[in-house]
Scaffold this active site. Structure first.
Site, PDB file in Angstrom:
ATOM      1  N   ARG A 127      -9.020   0.143   3.717  1.00 38.83           N
ATOM      2  CA  ARG A 127      -8.070   1.080   3.123  1.00 38.83           C
ATOM      3  C   ARG A 127      -6.722   0.420   2.850  1.00 38.83           C
ATOM      4  O   ARG A 127      -5.978   0.874   1.970  1.00 38.83           O
ATOM      5  CB  ARG A 127      -7.852   2.283   4.041  1.00 38.83           C
ATOM      6  CG  ARG A 127      -9.027   3.256   4.128  1.00 38.83           C
ATOM      7  CD  ARG A 127      -8.634   4.497   4.922  1.00 38.83           C
ATOM      8  NE  ARG A 127      -7.385   5.019   4.430  1.00 38.83           N
ATOM      9  CZ  ARG A 127      -6.341   5.320   5.193  1.00 38.83           C
ATOM     10  NH1 ARG A 127      -6.400   5.169   6.509  1.00 38.83           N
ATOM     11  NH2 ARG A 127      -5.233   5.785   4.672  1.00 38.83           N
ATOM     12  N   CYS A 141      -5.911   8.530   8.340  1.00 35.65           N
ATOM     13  CA  CYS A 141      -6.026   8.180   9.756  1.00 35.65           C
ATOM     14  C   CYS A 141      -5.433   9.291  10.630  1.00 35.65           C
ATOM     15  O   CYS A 141      -4.424   9.900  10.287  1.00 35.65           O
ATOM     16  CB  CYS A 141      -5.299   6.874  10.053  1.00 35.65           C
ATOM     17  SG  CYS A 141      -6.064   5.439   9.280  1.00 35.65           S
ATOM     18  N   LYS A 176       0.830  -1.210   0.000  1.00 34.26           N
ATOM     19  CA  LYS A 176       0.000   0.000   0.000  1.00 34.26           C
ATOM     20  C   LYS A 176       0.859   1.252   0.000  1.00 34.26           C
ATOM     21  O   LYS A 176       0.645   2.170  -0.795  1.00 34.26           O
ATOM     22  CB  LYS A 176      -0.916  -0.004   1.221  1.00 34.26           C
ATOM     23  CG  LYS A 176      -1.578   1.338   1.562  1.00 34.26           C
ATOM     24  CD  LYS A 176      -2.318   1.247   2.881  1.00 34.26           C
ATOM     25  CE  LYS A 176      -2.919   2.581   3.303  1.00 34.26           C
ATOM     26  NZ  LYS A 176      -1.907   3.548   3.765  1.00 34.26           N
ATOM     27  N   ASN A 177       1.819   1.341   0.895  1.00 37.00           N
ATOM     28  CA  ASN A 177       2.608   2.560   1.035  1.00 37.00           C
ATOM     29  C   ASN A 177       3.512   2.817  -0.163  1.00 37.00           C
ATOM     30  O   ASN A 177       3.881   3.962  -0.435  1.00 37.00           O
ATOM     31  CB  ASN A 177       3.436   2.511   2.322  1.00 37.00           C
ATOM     32  CG  ASN A 177       2.575   2.615   3.566  1.00 37.00           C
ATOM     33  OD1 ASN A 177       1.515   3.225   3.541  1.00 37.00           O
ATOM     34  ND2 ASN A 177       3.014   2.004   4.653  1.00 37.00           N
ATOM     35  N   ASP A 194       3.419   1.222  12.223  1.00 31.28           N
ATOM     36  CA  ASP A 194       2.199   0.643  11.670  1.00 31.28           C
ATOM     37  C   ASP A 194       1.947  -0.783  12.145  1.00 31.28           C
ATOM     38  O   ASP A 194       0.896  -1.358  11.855  1.00 31.28           O
ATOM     39  CB  ASP A 194       2.243   0.661  10.139  1.00 31.28           C
ATOM     40  CG  ASP A 194       1.827   2.005   9.568  1.00 31.28           C
ATOM     41  OD1 ASP A 194       1.429   2.896  10.344  1.00 31.28           O
ATOM     42  OD2 ASP A 194       1.892   2.171   8.333  1.00 31.28           O
ATOM     43  N   ARG A 251       0.324  15.719  12.111  1.00 33.28           N
ATOM     44  CA  ARG A 251       1.206  15.305  11.026  1.00 33.28           C
ATOM     45  C   ARG A 251       1.376  16.481  10.052  1.00 33.28           C
ATOM     46  O   ARG A 251       0.806  16.492   8.973  1.00 33.28           O
ATOM     47  CB  ARG A 251       0.628  14.078  10.317  1.00 33.28           C
ATOM     48  CG  ARG A 251       0.425  12.914  11.265  1.00 33.28           C
ATOM     49  CD  ARG A 251       0.474  11.598  10.559  1.00 33.28           C
ATOM     50  NE  ARG A 251      -0.800  11.270   9.922  1.00 33.28           N
ATOM     51  CZ  ARG A 251      -1.041  10.113   9.305  1.00 33.28           C
ATOM     52  NH1 ARG A 251      -0.111   9.189   9.234  1.00 33.28           N
ATOM     53  NH2 ARG A 251      -2.209   9.871   8.765  1.00 33.28           N
TER      54      ARG A 251
END
Length: 429
Positions: free
Chosen positions: A405, A124, A28-29, A313, A129
């Site tokens: 997600r 999220c 995903k990242n 994570d 951030r």
């Protein structure tokens, strides 16, 4: 009932040990940085091993909104052609608030067109951030950046290579500066850069398009700008966090699971902690086998750090495992300010957790008990699924759209190895 929205939840009946194989999807990242990067090329890019997750679907909508041609010719494949992109098209809040990675369009559009306009991103929430490091990097390359009504606007007549020092290690800022710098004139040096596997994957993708990026995976990345970049075919790396989640799940409930299509080196920090807990982890060339037949694992200390440290994570998932370990464990969160909200959900299931600032003190209990819980964010949601697998009785997990997600076909993958889990629609009153 008229007017009541239909939503989904997971219903999990715990207690089953896991046996079988789980295949890991694309990261995903990595894909959320690589898809925007495709518009830097002067031709179409074919990207393979794309996970079917809601974040990817939203990124496709955003790319199409700004004029990119995006096709999905087969499962797991996306073809992106940025020839008709309109860099002046603002990406609206209703899109960006659902996807924090939308801010990568800032770097990509700035690099290709010298102009970008993106609403402040969402995703999220577990602490502040800010994107100050992104802005600092763009300005070092010669861009002018302003924020107008929560819209970030970046412009540059010409981007010039420069030295960029990250005051804090930031994956997002490292990626964004890389995207802008590959088409700047001259040499850009990013110091104190993030070193995560998806940084390396992005660098490899950019180089496949004709960029000159060196040092990715270390804390100094050197980028020599190029005026032209071409299309390419590229396959995304396996998802380190998805693999780690299933590793922890197997350790937490017991059994014998082979996790396929992984890069074991990316998982070393997770493997180390599971072995400290007394779980057997066997590395293959492209697989990890997790064997856990002990009644209760051992307690351990976990501290999250930037790569190659233990990933933030994976912190919620690991904490769930520790709720039934023998003794007292300490989990220290050193990356984000507020990532223990989910512990309130675990307390409803009988966990003994005390949160003191950035540390969670977890005293192991004999077992968790099924209860209605919700996903507070993507990874906390995965942790609730693991908790339900561990618990006696039935657990329902709501807000599963957050889990979708980042986890492709999570119900199907877990069901295939023996988990009693179903996705059901219910009326939310």
């Amino acid at each position: 009932m008229i007017g009541v929205p239909h939503v989904e939840r997971f219903v999990i009946r715990g207690g089953n040990k896991l046996h079988g194989e789980i295949k890991i999807s694309g990261a995903k990242n990595a894909v959320l940085g690589i898809m925007p990067a495709a518009i830097l090329a002067d031709g179409p890019c074919r990207i393979e091993n794309i996970p079917d997750i809601s974040d990817v679907r939203m990124m496709i909508k955003i790319l199409r909104h700004i004029g990119a041609e995006v096709e999905t010719p087969e499962e797991g494949v996306v073809v992106i052609d940025g020839k008709n992109v309109n860099a002046n098209e603002n990406i609206p809040d209703k899109m960006t608030r659902k996807l924090r990675a939308s801010y990568y369009l800032l770097g990509a559009l700035l690099g290709r067109y010298g102009n970008a306009s993106v609403s402040m991103p969402g995703g999220c929430y577990f602490g502040e951030r800010p994107i100050d490091q992104h802005i600092k990097g763009f300005e070092a390359l010669g861009a002018t950046v302003s924020t107008e009504s929560a819209v970030v606007v970046a412009t540059a007549d010409e981007l010039m290579g420069s030295s960029v020092y990250m005051d804090v290690v930031s994956v997002g800022a490292t990626i964004n500066v890389m995207l802008a710098a590959v088409r700047a004139k001259g040499l850009t040096v990013i110091e104190n850069a993030a070193r995560e596997p998806h940084i390396v994957d992005l660098a490899n993708f950019l180089n496949s398009m004709g960029a000159d990026v060196r040092g990715a995976g270390t804390d100094v990345i050197k980028i020599r700008g190029t005026a032209n970049m071409h299309g390419c075919t590229y396959s995304i790396i396996p998802d380190q966090i998805e693999a780690g989640t299933y590793m922890v799940a197997a350790a937490a409930v017991g059994g014998d699971v082979i996790i396929q299509d992984v890069i074991p080196k990316h998982l070393e920090s997770i493997t180390t902690k599971l072995e400290e807990c007394g779980v057997t982890v066997i590395e293959g060339d492209e697989s990890i086998r997790v064997v856990s037949n002990i009644e209760r694992p051992n307690a351990c200390r976990v501290k999250t750090r930037p790569h190659p440290g233990f990933p933030t994570d994976m912190q919620p998932q690991m904490a769930v495992l520790l709720t039934t370990c023998k003794g007292t464990s300490h989990v220290v969160e050193s990356v984000w300010d507020n990532r223990f909200k989910y512990t309130q959900q675990l307390k409803r299931m009988g966990a003994n957790i005390i949160v003191d600032g950035k540390t969670a003190i977890i005293t192991g209990v004999d077992n968790l008990n099924g209860a209605p819980v919700e996903a507070d964010d993507l990874r906390a949601g995965a942790a609730m699924v693991i908790a339900g697998m561990m618990a006696k009785g039935t657990t329902t997990v709501t807000n599963v759209n957050l889990i979708d997600r980042g986890y492709e076909k999570i119900v199907e993958k877990l069901s295939a190895v023996g988990v009693d889990i179903v996705r059901e629609v219910f009326d939310e009153e």
